[in-house]
Design an enzyme around this catalytic site. Sequence first.
Site, PDB file in Angstrom:
ATOM      1  N   PHE A  34       0.368  -1.271   0.389  1.00 47.34           N
ATOM      2  CA  PHE A  34       0.194   0.190   0.105  1.00 47.34           C
ATOM      3  C   PHE A  34       0.812   1.544   0.035  1.00 47.34           C
ATOM      4  CE2 PHE A  34      -0.768  -1.535   3.722  1.00 47.34           C
ATOM      5  CZ  PHE A  34       0.496  -0.299   5.318  1.00 47.34           C
ATOM      6  N   HIS A 122       5.929  -4.625  13.205  1.00 49.37           N
ATOM      7  CA  HIS A 122       4.497  -3.728  12.757  1.00 49.37           C
ATOM      8  C   HIS A 122       3.392  -5.017  12.990  1.00 49.37           C
ATOM      9  CE1 HIS A 122       6.500  -1.026   9.441  1.00 49.37           C
ATOM     10  NE2 HIS A 122       6.574  -0.608  10.947  1.00 49.37           N
ATOM     11  N   CYS A 130      -8.076  -8.062  22.351  1.00 52.69           N
ATOM     12  CA  CYS A 130      -8.961  -7.077  22.958  1.00 52.69           C
ATOM     13  C   CYS A 130      -7.755  -6.036  24.229  1.00 52.69           C
ATOM     14  CB  CYS A 130     -10.205  -7.874  24.436  1.00 52.69           C
ATOM     15  SG  CYS A 130     -10.587  -6.631  25.186  1.00 52.69           S
ATOM     16  N   THR A 189      11.804  -3.284   0.531  1.00 55.50           N
ATOM     17  CA  THR A 189      11.539  -2.120   1.557  1.00 55.50           C
ATOM     18  C   THR A 189      12.104  -1.183   1.429  1.00 55.50           C
ATOM     19  OG1 THR A 189      11.492  -1.298   4.051  1.00 55.50           O
ATOM     20  CG2 THR A 189      13.426  -2.394   3.546  1.00 55.50           C
ATOM     21  N   SER A 190      11.559   0.543   0.728  1.00 55.74           N
ATOM     22  CA  SER A 190      12.329   1.508   0.604  1.00 55.74           C
ATOM     23  C   SER A 190      12.515   2.064   1.533  1.00 55.74           C
ATOM     24  CB  SER A 190      11.029   2.832  -0.195  1.00 55.74           C
ATOM     25  OG  SER A 190      10.022   2.634   1.130  1.00 55.74           O
ATOM     26  N   ASN A 213      15.769  -4.302  -3.829  1.00 57.38           N
ATOM     27  CA  ASN A 213      14.687  -3.635  -3.800  1.00 57.38           C
ATOM     28  C   ASN A 213      14.092  -2.737  -5.370  1.00 57.38           C
ATOM     29  OD1 ASN A 213      12.525  -2.378  -2.467  1.00 57.38           O
ATOM     30  ND2 ASN A 213      13.069  -0.254  -2.657  1.00 57.38           N
ATOM     31  N   ILE A 231      13.192  -9.326  -5.799  1.00 59.31           N
ATOM     32  CA  ILE A 231      13.646 -10.549  -5.081  1.00 59.31           C
ATOM     33  C   ILE A 231      13.987 -11.611  -5.253  1.00 59.31           C
ATOM     34  CG2 ILE A 231      13.546 -11.005  -2.088  1.00 59.31           C
ATOM     35  CD1 ILE A 231      12.184  -8.591  -2.171  1.00 59.31           C
TER      36      ILE A 231
HETATM   37 ZN   LIG Z   1     -11.778  -8.268  26.769  1.00 59.18          ZN
END
Ligand SMILES: [Zn+2]
Length: 242
Positions: A34, A122, A130, A189-190, A213, A231
């Site tokens: 994205f 990430h 939760c 990766t950029s 890349n 790659i």
């Molecule tokens: Zn919960």
Amino acid sequence: MELYSQIADEIKKAKKITVITGAGISVPSGIPDFRSSTGLYAGKEENIPYYLSVTYFRKEPKEFWEFYKDLLQLKLQDTYEPNDGHFFLAELEKMGKDVTIVTQNVDSLHQKAGSTNVIEIHGNAQHSSCPECGTIYDLEYINKEVVPRCEKDNAVIKPGMVMFEEPILGFEEAYNATQEADLFMALGTSLQVGPVNQLPRYTKKSAARVLVNMDPTEMDHLFQYRAHEAIIDCFEKVKQQL
Ligand SMILES: [Zn+2]
């Protein structure tokens, strides 16, 4: 072919290999990048950080979850398979190398390919939790309702991917693995997003540094070996020299 035999030689010599991977490694698996100009949100990239932020999640949970599910194609997450780029890295472990993969991706494809030491800075799209009680929910549960809520306390579940405004995970571990590496590779990766884009600066002086890349990056000067191509194409040629 010289570049590829040099990379192959560095792989042969290295005991400890640390790799940072970005969206580019998962593109052949069908996962959209994205951040790229051809990605799902081409032309609207500048809005993405806000739509993936803690602020937006708290303010507009329904819109947040709709956007997040669409952006990550969450209904399809289980169907993606690793490609030869992921498998190549898993094979390095089988060759006896001590490999650490630091990935910006949330798709679990390194683990699916067989890599055992993966730091997901990430987070991971497969498991959401939760924010109140910490219960972990899988994709099937998350995909049932537009806004997934905790069964125990009805709190809106937090995505497994690290949101903007949240700290990344495992950076110290990634930093240590980078400092110890004989060979450091940045793949797909950029290198635009900090603090991860600073990692190539923390390698040993003697370390070999490889960048693969599609496009040149602002960090290219930190790498002795650079391949601006897919790659899988690069590793196909490296493999012939191994
Ligand atoms: Zn919960």
